[in-house]
Design a protein around this motif. Structure first.
Motif, mmCIF file in Angstrom:
data_model
loop_
_atom_site.group_PDB
_atom_site.id
_atom_site.type_symbol
_atom_site.label_atom_id
_atom_site.label_comp_id
_atom_site.label_asym_id
_atom_site.label_seq_id
_atom_site.Cartn_x
_atom_site.Cartn_y
_atom_site.Cartn_z
ATOM 1 N N LEU A 163 0.894 -1.104 -0.162
ATOM 2 C CA LEU A 163 -0.093 0.005 0.072
ATOM 3 C C LEU A 163 1.103 1.217 0.404
ATOM 4 N N VAL A 164 0.318 1.852 -0.504
ATOM 5 C CA VAL A 164 1.083 3.167 -0.570
ATOM 6 C C VAL A 164 -0.195 4.817 0.134
ATOM 7 N N TYR A 165 0.176 5.762 0.860
ATOM 8 C CA TYR A 165 -0.389 6.225 1.784
ATOM 9 C C TYR A 165 -0.002 7.917 1.567
ATOM 10 N N PHE A 166 -0.838 8.553 1.413
ATOM 11 C CA PHE A 166 -0.573 9.983 2.161
ATOM 12 C C PHE A 166 -1.532 11.218 1.828
ATOM 13 N N LYS A 167 -1.107 11.900 2.223
ATOM 14 C CA LYS A 167 -1.959 12.990 2.917
ATOM 15 C C LYS A 167 -1.523 14.107 2.471
ATOM 16 N N GLU A 168 -3.039 14.869 1.728
ATOM 17 C CA GLU A 168 -2.822 15.720 1.543
ATOM 18 C C GLU A 168 -3.444 17.116 1.557
ATOM 19 N N THR A 169 -3.668 18.623 1.964
ATOM 20 C CA THR A 169 -4.558 19.284 1.855
ATOM 21 C C THR A 169 -5.117 20.659 0.726
ATOM 22 N N GLN A 170 -4.652 20.117 -0.755
ATOM 23 C CA GLN A 170 -5.493 19.691 -1.715
ATOM 24 C C GLN A 170 -6.982 19.811 -1.961
ATOM 25 N N THR A 171 -7.560 18.935 -1.576
ATOM 26 C CA THR A 171 -8.623 18.347 -1.586
ATOM 27 C C THR A 171 -9.602 19.596 -0.178
ATOM 28 N N LYS A 172 -8.763 19.205 1.000
ATOM 29 C CA LYS A 172 -9.669 19.707 2.057
ATOM 30 C C LYS A 172 -8.361 19.972 2.461
ATOM 31 N N PRO A 173 -8.969 21.958 3.937
ATOM 32 C CA PRO A 173 -8.078 22.005 4.240
ATOM 33 C C PRO A 173 -7.443 21.316 5.780
ATOM 34 N N GLU A 174 -8.294 20.957 6.257
ATOM 35 C CA GLU A 174 -8.153 19.792 7.255
ATOM 36 C C GLU A 174 -7.083 18.541 6.644
ATOM 37 N N GLY A 175 -6.459 17.939 5.534
ATOM 38 C CA GLY A 175 -6.954 17.074 5.256
ATOM 39 C C GLY A 175 -7.133 15.946 4.761
ATOM 40 N N GLN A 176 -7.143 15.537 3.550
ATOM 41 C CA GLN A 176 -7.617 14.251 2.747
ATOM 42 C C GLN A 176 -6.590 12.853 2.945
ATOM 43 N N VAL A 177 -6.831 11.807 3.250
ATOM 44 C CA VAL A 177 -6.023 10.792 3.561
ATOM 45 C C VAL A 177 -6.623 10.044 2.215
ATOM 46 N N HIS A 178 -5.469 9.778 1.518
ATOM 47 C CA HIS A 178 -5.690 8.391 -0.121
ATOM 48 C C HIS A 178 -5.183 7.149 0.723
ATOM 49 N N PHE A 179 -5.743 6.177 0.216
ATOM 50 C CA PHE A 179 -4.269 4.933 -0.260
ATOM 51 C C PHE A 179 -4.733 4.174 -1.498
ATOM 52 N N PHE A 180 -3.784 3.765 -1.792
ATOM 53 C CA PHE A 180 -3.402 2.546 -3.123
ATOM 54 C C PHE A 180 -2.522 1.441 -2.994
ATOM 55 N N PRO A 181 -3.686 0.558 -3.686
ATOM 56 C CA PRO A 181 -2.837 -0.701 -3.737
ATOM 57 C C PRO A 181 -1.458 -0.406 -4.714
ATOM 58 N N VAL A 182 -0.335 -1.154 -4.794
ATOM 59 C CA VAL A 182 1.351 -1.034 -5.052
ATOM 60 C C VAL A 182 1.233 -1.532 -5.800
ATOM 61 N N ILE A 183 0.548 -0.941 -7.036
ATOM 62 C CA ILE A 183 0.290 -2.181 -8.748
ATOM 63 C C ILE A 183 1.402 -1.397 -9.623
ATOM 64 N N PHE A 184 2.183 -0.853 -9.152
ATOM 65 C CA PHE A 184 3.933 -0.203 -9.821
ATOM 66 C C PHE A 184 5.161 -0.654 -9.310
ATOM 67 N N ASN A 185 6.396 -0.489 -10.389
ATOM 68 C CA ASN A 185 7.588 -0.756 -9.699
ATOM 69 C C ASN A 185 7.340 -0.163 -8.149
ATOM 70 N N GLY A 186 8.153 -0.590 -6.896
ATOM 71 C CA GLY A 186 7.844 -0.255 -6.136
ATOM 72 C C GLY A 186 9.320 0.906 -5.474
ATOM 73 N N LYS A 187 9.899 0.434 -5.814
ATOM 74 C CA LYS A 187 11.588 1.034 -5.800
ATOM 75 C C LYS A 187 11.509 2.430 -7.178
ATOM 76 N N GLN A 188 10.892 2.220 -7.723
ATOM 77 C CA GLN A 188 10.386 3.499 -8.932
ATOM 78 C C GLN A 188 9.825 4.555 -8.127
ATOM 79 N N LEU A 189 8.647 3.667 -7.590
ATOM 80 C CA LEU A 189 7.425 4.922 -6.435
ATOM 81 C C LEU A 189 7.743 4.965 -5.945
ATOM 82 N N TYR A 190 8.935 4.382 -4.821
ATOM 83 C CA TYR A 190 9.570 5.255 -3.740
ATOM 84 C C TYR A 190 10.528 6.546 -4.338
ATOM 85 N N ASP A 191 11.395 6.186 -5.141
ATOM 86 C CA ASP A 191 12.335 7.112 -5.091
ATOM 87 C C ASP A 191 11.455 8.631 -6.414
ATOM 88 N N ILE A 192 10.950 8.203 -6.697
ATOM 89 C CA ILE A 192 9.900 9.514 -7.553
ATOM 90 C C ILE A 192 9.356 9.780 -6.087
#
Length: 210
Positions: free
Chosen positions: A167-196
């Motif tokens: 899983l990759v998780y991130f929280k951003e304040t663009q969707t709402k000021p207090e912060g919005q959490v997102h979860f995505f299954p890692v269906i991509f190259n994990g090393k490339q995803l982490y580095d970028i």
């Protein structure tokens, strides 16, 4: 060559004005050589020095080049759907159909999504796109809004688990000021995803996948 010509003029008699004029004419032609792809013909040495200084200033100035940030799309990774389908097959083999059915359906769903969903990292934001042509994925079905988030709005992100990212998780304040959490299954190259993610969104508390 120039010093020889200047030395020669000292031994020319003053009364020989014609020969002196020829020498001065030759000197003038010498000083009129092409310098820095510009032709300067001048009788005054100070004027020549100012012209040379102007050329140095013009061609010696350093011009900053704009930094080009490439768009990065991590490669698809089929390990998670393959593992889920294998697990569903094992459960079905042991006649545990009640557990095999949802696990198998999840594996098929992720297999399908792996073939079409892409994370696209451009110069300012992460965007979820679909298809070979990287079409827009539309609005987020869970929280609304476009599936595009600027790196500057990221509060935190994590990659679970580094050795076999699921899983990759991130929280951003663009969707709402207090912060919005997102979860995505890692269906991509994990090393490339982490580095970028480290490069574009800043460091994470997790270590890089091996």
């Amino acid at each position: 060559m120039e010093s020889l010509i200047l030395s020669a003029t000292r031994f020319i008699p003053a009364q020989n004005r014609e020969m002196s004029g020829v020498v001065r004419s030759f000197q003038s032609s010498f000083y009129g050589k092409e310098i820095g792809n510009k032709l300067f013909v001048s009788k005054d040495v100070d004027t020549q020095r100012r012209s040379r200084a102007t050329i140095t200033s013009l061609f010696g100035r350093k011009v900053k080049k704009a930094t080009v940030v490439p768009t990065v799309v991590p490669d698809p990774d089929y390990r998670i759907p393959v593992v889920l389908l294998g697990l569903a097959g094992g459960l079905g083999y042991t006649d545990n159909l009640l557990a095999a059915a949802p696990v198998g359906l999840l594996g098929l769903l992720l297999l399908f999504q792996t073939t079409r969903v892409r994370f696209v990292f451009d110069n300012e934001a992460l965007e979820v796109k679909v298809g070979k042509e990287l079409d827009e994925s539309g609005e987020n079905v869970f929280v609304g809004g476009k599936n595009r988030w600027k790196y500057s709005t990221f509060v935190n992100w994590e990659l679970w688990w580094p050795n076999f990212p699921v899983l990759v998780y991130f929280k951003e304040t663009q969707t709402k000021p207090e912060g919005q959490v997102h979860f995505f299954p890692v269906i991509f190259n994990g090393k490339q995803l982490y580095d970028i993610m480290v490069e574009r969104a800043g460091p994470s508390q997790t270590s890089g996948p091996k």
